[in-house]
Structure formats: structure tokens, C-alpha cells
Design an enzyme around this catalytic site. Sequence first.
Site, PDB file in Angstrom:
ATOM      1  N   HIS A 155      13.491 -13.955  47.667  1.00 33.28           N
ATOM      2  CA  HIS A 155      13.843 -12.721  47.508  1.00 33.28           C
ATOM      3  C   HIS A 155      13.553 -11.541  48.477  1.00 33.28           C
ATOM      4  O   HIS A 155      13.866 -10.398  48.312  1.00 33.28           O
ATOM      5  CB  HIS A 155      13.450 -12.116  46.090  1.00 33.28           C
ATOM      6  CG  HIS A 155      14.139 -13.052  45.070  1.00 33.28           C
ATOM      7  ND1 HIS A 155      15.278 -12.989  44.616  1.00 33.28           N
ATOM      8  CD2 HIS A 155      13.422 -13.736  43.964  1.00 33.28           C
ATOM      9  CE1 HIS A 155      15.710 -13.675  43.759  1.00 33.28           C
ATOM     10  NE2 HIS A 155      14.379 -13.989  43.201  1.00 33.28           N
TER      11      HIS A 155
ATOM     12  N   ASP B 214      17.879 -22.266  43.572  1.00 30.95           N
ATOM     13  CA  ASP B 214      17.176 -21.307  42.463  1.00 30.95           C
ATOM     14  C   ASP B 214      18.274 -20.716  41.644  1.00 30.95           C
ATOM     15  O   ASP B 214      19.260 -20.271  41.882  1.00 30.95           O
ATOM     16  CB  ASP B 214      16.246 -20.454  43.029  1.00 30.95           C
ATOM     17  CG  ASP B 214      15.424 -19.805  42.272  1.00 30.95           C
ATOM     18  OD1 ASP B 214      15.853 -18.914  41.538  1.00 30.95           O
ATOM     19  OD2 ASP B 214      14.044 -20.084  42.466  1.00 30.95           O
TER      20      ASP B 214
ATOM     21  N   HIS C 268      18.200 -17.805  40.632  1.00 31.78           N
ATOM     22  CA  HIS C 268      18.439 -16.381  41.126  1.00 31.78           C
ATOM     23  C   HIS C 268      18.832 -16.519  42.453  1.00 31.78           C
ATOM     24  O   HIS C 268      18.710 -17.343  43.110  1.00 31.78           O
ATOM     25  CB  HIS C 268      17.158 -15.657  41.130  1.00 31.78           C
ATOM     26  CG  HIS C 268      16.279 -15.616  39.713  1.00 31.78           C
ATOM     27  ND1 HIS C 268      15.370 -16.458  39.389  1.00 31.78           N
ATOM     28  CD2 HIS C 268      16.509 -14.629  38.681  1.00 31.78           C
ATOM     29  CE1 HIS C 268      14.682 -16.244  38.278  1.00 31.78           C
ATOM     30  NE2 HIS C 268      15.527 -15.060  37.874  1.00 31.78           N
TER      31      HIS C 268
ATOM     32  N   ASP D 240      14.239 -23.061  38.403  1.00 26.70           N
ATOM     33  CA  ASP D 240      14.043 -22.299  37.236  1.00 26.70           C
ATOM     34  C   ASP D 240      15.584 -22.452  36.557  1.00 26.70           C
ATOM     35  O   ASP D 240      16.010 -21.616  35.519  1.00 26.70           O
ATOM     36  CB  ASP D 240      13.844 -21.144  37.388  1.00 26.70           C
ATOM     37  CG  ASP D 240      14.195 -20.668  38.788  1.00 26.70           C
ATOM     38  OD1 ASP D 240      15.228 -21.255  39.523  1.00 26.70           O
ATOM     39  OD2 ASP D 240      13.960 -19.462  39.161  1.00 26.70           O
TER      40      ASP D 240
END
Length: 345
Positions: free
Chosen positions: A158, A193, A195, A282
Site C-alpha cells: 500500500h 492480497d 486488498h 487475507d
Amino acid sequence: MKCFYAPETEGHDPSFRLTHGTVVRNAERAERATLLLKGLEQLGLGTESPPEAPRAALEAVHTPEFLRFLETGWEEWQKLPGAGPEVVPNVFPRGSVTSYPETIIARAGWHMSDTSAPIGPKSWEATRRAADCAVAAAEAVMAGERAAYALCRPPGHHTTDDVAGGHCLMNVTAIAAQHLRRAHPHVAVLDIDVHHGNGTQAIFYDRADVLMVSVHAETSNYYPFYTGYAHETGSGEGQGFNLNLPLPRSTTTPGWLAAVDDGIARIKAYAPGALVVSLGLDAHENDPLDGMKVSFDGFAEAGRRIAEAGLPTVIVQEGGYLSPDLTTSLTSFMGGFLGKDPRAA
């Protein structure tokens, strides 16, 4: 497979997190490493401590101002009257910004996009050693290893070249990819991931030498919210070299694997010299961040399919949060990648 881990990364154990206006315990805890190391042990994979990477490997991705902030920010923060135990920004630049601030209060907001990646006394050492793991794994693959794994925390995908967020400090995935460019004209990143890898996307968005592919939960109502849409395909020389494959949060294993297949197909067409996998775990159905509904068998199959692409591969640990299932998620993916039966691990 060579696996790299630095115990110093456990020194980063953030406390603060703000969720829906409530202060809660941060999800990116040091215990994550214990669960991941247990998974490696079950597969018979030991770890080695990486050497210190050249500072140039970090500067190839991040700005000098950002690195200086990570390295010295906590000590400067502690000089503030009534300073808390962690650097947590309370003001952020918006709109047209032209002047880099001097005060640590303003620099925290400049270099941090949200409050989920607080910086403590050991955070710089931890992210520095996580970057060392990523570079060491890249070096191993450049030296002829089929694959190598970097157990990095804090994670990185991120973070842009100068802004951290989403539990991430230095962008360890981008550092590995950029380091691989020393040996390969073209490198691909496959981010699985749950995200969107918005920081990695931003770093390589206008470049054709690094293909970025992200399979993630759609971001209209999920972090990082502002990016991750299918229409984001790159800019300038990078046009067509960014592929987002957003999926509903209700997605189960078959739909997720189909998107992974689409990503692998794009990577094969690109024909890179090496691949970096941003290994977020995740997307698992029991992960506490509740992103998607992928099973252990889904992770094993993804590992197998990524391995079948036949590319020299650096696997960089990203997300996957505190749950007993995190260990099995890692053994499932790595077992599939290595051609082992993860259930027998």
C-alpha cells in the site's frame, strides 16, 4: 527454496488503529510472524537472516525524504509536548500541494495516507530488515534459485514512493521487483492480497518494464477505496501494463482462481524474466478482515498454477492476519507451489 526472515522485524508491533471512529488494536501484530514461521516449519523450510541490503536498493523505489522520515520520525515525534508512543498523523495535505513541510507533525501527514501504519521506536529497523529480506530473496533468484520467499513484516504494497499506509511501511514488493530489474529487462508483479496493491501500482504505473497485476476485492466499499478499478490500466509508457482484476467480496474459490488464471495469462503474454508474487493470505474465508471466501485448497491450487508459469519467482509476504488459519493458508500456498501435499505437511 530459500526463505529469508529477520527477527528484528518483530520490533514493529503497532498498537493504534482507528476503525469507524473507534480506537482499536492494530491488526498488523508481531504474532503474525510466529504463525507464518510455524507454516514454514511444517513444510520443512528453514529461514536464514538476510544481509543488509545496499541503501541504493531502497532509494531505487523510495524518495530520500520518505526514507529519512521513516528513519528519524519517531525520535522527532517524541520531542513534541505530550507526544504519544507512536507516530500517528492528525493532519493530511489535500488539493494542490507544493511545499514540503519541516515540522514532524506535518511530515507525518505528508508521508502517511492514513492512521493504520503507526511508527514506533523499532519500526524503522523492522521495515529496513523486511526490505533486506525482499532484496535477499531477489538476489537468490538472480543467482539461479527457482524461487525464494521473503517473510516480510511490516508489509508494503500500500506504500507509494513517498506515502505509507494500510499497515505498510517500505514497499517490499516494489523493492524486490526493482532489484530484479538489475538482471531482467522486464519483471511482473502478481498481487493476490485481498486488498488492491495501490502503492505498487502507483510506483510502476507509468512504466512498461514492470507489469503490475492485482487480484483483489472490489474497492467501492473496501480498503484502499480510491484505486483498484479495472479502468486503471497505466499511463504514458505504462499504458496497458497495469491490470486490475477486482472481485466481489462474496467471491469464493472458483471465481478467485479464475481471476488468478487471467492474471497469469497476462503475465505469460508479457514474458517477463522474473515474477514477484505479493502473497497476501487475507483472501481466506476465515481471515479477520473478511475480504473474500477463498479456501485452503484454493491457495494450494493458486500456488500450483503460479509455479506452472515457470518463471523465476520471488514470493514476498504481504497481508494475512491473526487467525490460527494463517499458518495453514501459508502451508497450502507454499505446498501447492512446491508440489507438496499441504495436508500432509
